[in-house]
Scaffold this active site. Structure first.
Site, short mmCIF file in Angstrom:
data_model
loop_
_atom_site.label_atom_id
_atom_site.label_comp_id
_atom_site.label_asym_id
_atom_site.label_seq_id
_atom_site.Cartn_x
_atom_site.Cartn_y
_atom_site.Cartn_z
N CYS A 71 7.58 43.86 -14.49
CA CYS A 71 7.32 43.41 -15.86
C CYS A 71 6.95 44.41 -16.86
O CYS A 71 7.55 44.39 -18.08
CB CYS A 71 6.30 42.15 -15.88
SG CYS A 71 4.81 42.62 -15.38
N HIS A 100 0.74 40.35 -16.09
CA HIS A 100 2.04 39.97 -16.50
C HIS A 100 2.43 40.03 -17.78
O HIS A 100 1.60 39.51 -18.71
CB HIS A 100 2.31 38.81 -15.65
CG HIS A 100 3.81 38.38 -15.58
ND1 HIS A 100 4.75 39.07 -14.49
CD2 HIS A 100 4.74 37.62 -16.27
CE1 HIS A 100 5.80 38.67 -14.79
NE2 HIS A 100 6.08 37.80 -15.80
N HIS A 136 11.22 38.24 -18.75
CA HIS A 136 10.30 39.10 -17.97
C HIS A 136 10.96 39.38 -16.64
O HIS A 136 12.12 38.59 -16.27
CB HIS A 136 9.30 38.26 -17.91
CG HIS A 136 9.27 36.94 -17.07
ND1 HIS A 136 8.55 36.69 -15.95
CD2 HIS A 136 9.89 35.62 -17.59
CE1 HIS A 136 8.88 35.44 -15.46
NE2 HIS A 136 9.83 34.79 -16.15
#
Length: 102
Positions: free
Chosen positions: A6, A62, A74
């Site tokens: 990510c 994240h 993502h």
């Protein structure tokens, strides 16, 4: 689609599209690359969205890039995907949105 995590995706996109160097870790992007923190309804295309997933509450682990209409891109276990911020999963782990420093 595969082979990037990510925060690496964020680094690649920001370098390619905006010519901007970003920190490599999502936690560092959250702490050092953001000029303004945002709620979900304040997001604009290109803003970052941050999540704290896992046992250590408050640790950002994240990150994704906001697109439009509550959609964000993502990278995760299934490669690079577009997802919806309104899904229960993302609501549960939401930390903040952020606009990067100029």
């Amino acid at each position: 689609r595969n082979g990037v995590d990510c925060s690496g995706l964020v680094c690649q996109v920001y370098q390619t599209v905006y010519g901007k160097q970003m920190n490599r870790r999502s936690q560092d992007q959250y702490l050092y690359d953001i000029a303004q923190y945002l709620n979900g309804n304040q997001l604009k295309t290109g803003d970052l969205v941050f999540f704290s997933i896992g046992k250590r509450k408050g640790d950002v682990n994240h990150v994704g890039i906001y697109l439009d209409e509550y959609k964000f891109v993502h990278a995760g276990n299934h490669g690079v995907v577009i997802d919806d911020l309104r899904k229960d999963y993302w609501i549960k782990y939401w930390t903040a949105g952020g606009r990067i420093k100029n």
